[in-house]
Design a protein around this motif. Structure first.
Motif, PDB file in Angstrom:
ATOM      1  N   VAL A  50       1.008  -1.351  -0.097  1.00 39.03           N
ATOM      2  CA  VAL A  50      -0.011  -0.109  -0.017  1.00 39.03           C
ATOM      3  C   VAL A  50       0.780   1.184   0.156  1.00 39.03           C
ATOM      4  CG1 VAL A  50      -1.821   1.373   1.209  1.00 39.03           C
ATOM      5  CG2 VAL A  50      -1.871  -1.116   1.270  1.00 39.03           C
ATOM      6  N   ARG A  51       0.704   2.170  -0.911  1.00 40.20           N
ATOM      7  CA  ARG A  51       1.477   3.400  -1.060  1.00 40.20           C
ATOM      8  C   ARG A  51       0.859   4.766  -0.678  1.00 40.20           C
ATOM      9  NH1 ARG A  51       2.089   0.561  -5.276  1.00 40.20           N
ATOM     10  NH2 ARG A  51       3.865  -1.097  -5.579  1.00 40.20           N
ATOM     11  N   SER A  52      -0.800   4.414  -0.649  1.00 41.68           N
ATOM     12  CA  SER A  52      -1.743   5.654  -0.436  1.00 41.68           C
ATOM     13  C   SER A  52      -2.782   5.164   0.138  1.00 41.68           C
ATOM     14  CB  SER A  52      -1.696   6.284  -1.914  1.00 41.68           C
ATOM     15  OG  SER A  52      -2.491   5.408  -2.651  1.00 41.68           O
ATOM     16  N   PHE A  53      -3.396   6.350   0.668  1.00 45.28           N
ATOM     17  CA  PHE A  53      -4.891   6.200   0.829  1.00 45.28           C
ATOM     18  C   PHE A  53      -5.898   5.514   0.023  1.00 45.28           C
ATOM     19  CE2 PHE A  53      -9.496   7.448   1.045  1.00 45.28           C
ATOM     20  CZ  PHE A  53      -9.635   7.170   2.675  1.00 45.28           C
ATOM     21  N   GLU A  54      -5.666   5.801  -1.267  1.00 46.93           N
ATOM     22  CA  GLU A  54      -6.451   5.512  -2.317  1.00 46.93           C
ATOM     23  C   GLU A  54      -6.169   4.001  -2.540  1.00 46.93           C
ATOM     24  OE1 GLU A  54      -6.490   9.593  -2.338  1.00 46.93           O
ATOM     25  OE2 GLU A  54      -4.802   8.194  -2.714  1.00 46.93           O
ATOM     26  N   GLU A  55      -4.930   3.456  -2.364  1.00 45.67           N
ATOM     27  CA  GLU A  55      -4.562   2.037  -2.606  1.00 45.67           C
ATOM     28  C   GLU A  55      -5.297   1.291  -1.368  1.00 45.67           C
ATOM     29  OE1 GLU A  55      -0.475   1.136  -3.405  1.00 45.67           O
ATOM     30  OE2 GLU A  55      -0.424   2.472  -5.200  1.00 45.67           O
ATOM     31  N   PHE A  56      -5.093   1.835  -0.168  1.00 47.51           N
ATOM     32  CA  PHE A  56      -5.747   1.084   1.044  1.00 47.51           C
ATOM     33  C   PHE A  56      -6.871   0.898   0.913  1.00 47.51           C
ATOM     34  CE2 PHE A  56      -3.650   1.171   5.544  1.00 47.51           C
ATOM     35  CZ  PHE A  56      -3.807  -0.086   5.878  1.00 47.51           C
ATOM     36  N   GLN A  57      -7.770   2.165   0.347  1.00 47.04           N
ATOM     37  CA  GLN A  57      -9.296   1.917   0.360  1.00 47.04           C
ATOM     38  C   GLN A  57      -9.623   0.761  -0.264  1.00 47.04           C
ATOM     39  OE1 GLN A  57     -10.682   5.590  -1.367  1.00 47.04           O
ATOM     40  NE2 GLN A  57     -12.200   5.766   0.290  1.00 47.04           N
ATOM     41  N   ALA A  58      -8.900   0.148  -1.208  1.00 42.78           N
ATOM     42  CA  ALA A  58      -9.527  -1.142  -1.989  1.00 42.78           C
ATOM     43  C   ALA A  58      -9.503  -2.453  -1.127  1.00 42.78           C
ATOM     44  CB  ALA A  58      -8.464  -1.360  -3.304  1.00 42.78           C
ATOM     45  N   TYR A  59      -9.110  -2.138  -0.228  1.00 41.04           N
ATOM     46  CA  TYR A  59      -8.947  -3.468   0.800  1.00 41.04           C
ATOM     47  C   TYR A  59     -10.093  -3.434   1.880  1.00 41.04           C
ATOM     48  CZ  TYR A  59      -4.629  -4.695  -1.293  1.00 41.04           C
ATOM     49  OH  TYR A  59      -3.535  -5.111  -2.137  1.00 41.04           O
ATOM     50  N   VAL A  60     -10.903  -2.249   2.164  1.00 40.10           N
ATOM     51  CA  VAL A  60     -11.950  -2.170   3.087  1.00 40.10           C
ATOM     52  C   VAL A  60     -12.848  -3.318   3.095  1.00 40.10           C
ATOM     53  CG1 VAL A  60     -13.751  -0.699   3.924  1.00 40.10           C
ATOM     54  CG2 VAL A  60     -11.715   0.357   3.398  1.00 40.10           C
ATOM     55  N   GLY A  61     -12.885  -3.961   4.149  1.00 37.84           N
ATOM     56  CA  GLY A  61     -13.829  -5.080   4.318  1.00 37.84           C
ATOM     57  C   GLY A  61     -13.514  -6.352   3.848  1.00 37.84           C
TER      58      GLY A  61
ATOM     59  N   ILE B  15       2.184  -8.935   7.127  1.00 34.08           N
ATOM     60  CA  ILE B  15       1.086  -8.740   6.380  1.00 34.08           C
ATOM     61  C   ILE B  15       1.048  -7.854   5.124  1.00 34.08           C
ATOM     62  CG2 ILE B  15      -1.481  -8.731   6.414  1.00 34.08           C
ATOM     63  CD1 ILE B  15      -1.466 -10.033   9.397  1.00 34.08           C
ATOM     64  N   ALA B  16       1.453  -6.696   5.790  1.00 32.25           N
ATOM     65  CA  ALA B  16       1.334  -5.473   4.966  1.00 32.25           C
ATOM     66  C   ALA B  16       2.633  -4.683   4.788  1.00 32.25           C
ATOM     67  CB  ALA B  16       0.330  -4.673   5.506  1.00 32.25           C
ATOM     68  N   ASP B  17       2.920  -4.428   3.360  1.00 36.46           N
ATOM     69  CA  ASP B  17       4.280  -3.416   3.266  1.00 36.46           C
ATOM     70  C   ASP B  17       3.356  -2.047   3.057  1.00 36.46           C
ATOM     71  OD1 ASP B  17       6.384  -2.143   2.664  1.00 36.46           O
ATOM     72  OD2 ASP B  17       6.767  -3.626   0.918  1.00 36.46           O
ATOM     73  N   ILE B  18       3.317  -1.230   3.974  1.00 37.11           N
ATOM     74  CA  ILE B  18       2.928   0.007   3.901  1.00 37.11           C
ATOM     75  C   ILE B  18       3.938   1.090   3.476  1.00 37.11           C
ATOM     76  CG2 ILE B  18       1.492   1.897   4.912  1.00 37.11           C
ATOM     77  CD1 ILE B  18       0.055  -0.868   4.921  1.00 37.11           C
ATOM     78  N   GLN B  19       3.822   1.504   2.446  1.00 36.87           N
ATOM     79  CA  GLN B  19       5.152   2.485   2.048  1.00 36.87           C
ATOM     80  C   GLN B  19       4.587   3.975   1.612  1.00 36.87           C
ATOM     81  OE1 GLN B  19       6.174   0.814  -1.804  1.00 36.87           O
ATOM     82  NE2 GLN B  19       6.579  -1.171  -0.993  1.00 36.87           N
ATOM     83  N   ASN B  20       5.731   4.789   1.490  1.00 37.56           N
ATOM     84  CA  ASN B  20       5.290   6.223   1.257  1.00 37.56           C
ATOM     85  C   ASN B  20       4.707   6.995   2.291  1.00 37.56           C
ATOM     86  OD1 ASN B  20       5.529   8.374  -0.543  1.00 37.56           O
ATOM     87  ND2 ASN B  20       3.591   7.948  -1.253  1.00 37.56           N
ATOM     88  N   TYR B  21       5.003   6.699   3.499  1.00 35.17           N
ATOM     89  CA  TYR B  21       4.345   7.456   4.849  1.00 35.17           C
ATOM     90  C   TYR B  21       5.720   7.966   5.418  1.00 35.17           C
ATOM     91  CZ  TYR B  21       5.436   3.602   7.895  1.00 35.17           C
ATOM     92  OH  TYR B  21       6.015   2.576   8.560  1.00 35.17           O
ATOM     93  N   LYS B  22       5.441   9.273   6.026  1.00 34.35           N
ATOM     94  CA  LYS B  22       6.238   9.742   7.065  1.00 34.35           C
ATOM     95  C   LYS B  22       6.350   9.608   8.283  1.00 34.35           C
ATOM     96  CE  LYS B  22       3.650  13.978   6.225  1.00 34.35           C
ATOM     97  NZ  LYS B  22       3.605  15.406   5.780  1.00 34.35           N
ATOM     98  N   MET B  23       4.908   9.195   8.746  1.00 35.84           N
ATOM     99  CA  MET B  23       4.784   8.801  10.110  1.00 35.84           C
ATOM    100  C   MET B  23       3.901   7.898  10.375  1.00 35.84           C
ATOM    101  SD  MET B  23       4.766  11.030  13.473  1.00 35.84           S
ATOM    102  CE  MET B  23       3.796  12.273  13.034  1.00 35.84           C
ATOM    103  N   LEU B  24       3.944   6.709  11.171  1.00 36.30           N
ATOM    104  CA  LEU B  24       3.003   5.876  11.789  1.00 36.30           C
ATOM    105  C   LEU B  24       2.801   5.931  13.163  1.00 36.30           C
ATOM    106  CD1 LEU B  24       1.108   3.243  11.720  1.00 36.30           C
ATOM    107  CD2 LEU B  24       3.312   2.024  11.977  1.00 36.30           C
ATOM    108  N   ILE B  25       1.510   6.184  13.589  1.00 38.83           N
ATOM    109  CA  ILE B  25       1.107   6.274  15.060  1.00 38.83           C
ATOM    110  C   ILE B  25       0.194   5.025  15.482  1.00 38.83           C
ATOM    111  CG2 ILE B  25       0.037   7.834  16.836  1.00 38.83           C
ATOM    112  CD1 ILE B  25       0.523  10.220  15.011  1.00 38.83           C
ATOM    113  N   ASN B  26       0.633   4.493  16.712  1.00 35.89           N
ATOM    114  CA  ASN B  26      -0.278   3.252  17.223  1.00 35.89           C
ATOM    115  C   ASN B  26      -1.317   4.139  18.133  1.00 35.89           C
ATOM    116  OD1 ASN B  26       1.251   1.027  16.518  1.00 35.89           O
ATOM    117  ND2 ASN B  26       2.587   1.637  18.185  1.00 35.89           N
TER     118      ASN B  26
END
Length: 153
Positions: A6-17, A79-90
């Motif tokens: 996943v490289r963006s919100f739009e790519e992530f959106q395809a996996y909802v549900g 499970i997931a290779d999340i790319q193209n982000y500058k920060m991740l927060i739990n």
């Protein structure tokens, strides 16, 4: 199963549900349990005293419930290779239910579904329905909704 990328919100959106995947199994050893006990100052005998625990309700030591939860980020990365982000927060954990103790030397893995995804003015809020499965056990260690915030570039 290959990691999702996943490289963006739009790519992530395809996996909802949808189910995002399942991690590899990881063995929960007494050494790991002891290290968690040391890090958290939680030395309750059910976790750290194999002799006493042998006579206890589970016949052996068990992992701390919060130790099981703390494995989530490591297993999620399988499970997931999340790319193209500058920060991740739990951001949070909701609806956490411990269903079964994790006995020492058990193997556990994470199964994740993407429950929802929200764009909060450029910050992606991902709600993951997570289940920590115990190998050869029909009941999971826990179920929870794990919430991550991704700041995509």
């Amino acid at each position: 199963m290959a990691k999702i990328v996943v490289r963006s919100f739009e790519e992530f959106q395809a996996y909802v549900g949808k189910e995002l995947g399942v991690s590899e199994y990881i063995k929960v050893t007494q050494e790991k349990i002891n290290q968690f006990a040391e890090a958290t100052n939680d030395h309750q005998w059910i976790h750290t005293d194999p002799v006493r625990a042998a006579a206890g309700p589970f016949g052996k030591t068990i992992a701390h419930g919060y130790m099981a939860v703390s494995l989530t980020p490591h297993l999620w990365e399988q499970i997931a290779d999340i790319q193209n982000y500058k920060m991740l927060i739990n951001y949070g954990v909701e609806k956490l239910k411990f269903a079964q103790p994790v006995l020492v030397d058990s193997e556990v893995r994470l199964r994740v579904n993407l429950a929802s995804l929200v764009n909060l003015r450029g910050i992606t809020k991902a709600q993951l329905d997570a289940t920590l499965e115990i190998k050869d056990n029909p009941k999971p260690a826990f179920t929870a909704t794990i919430i991550f915030l991704y700041h995509f570039n």
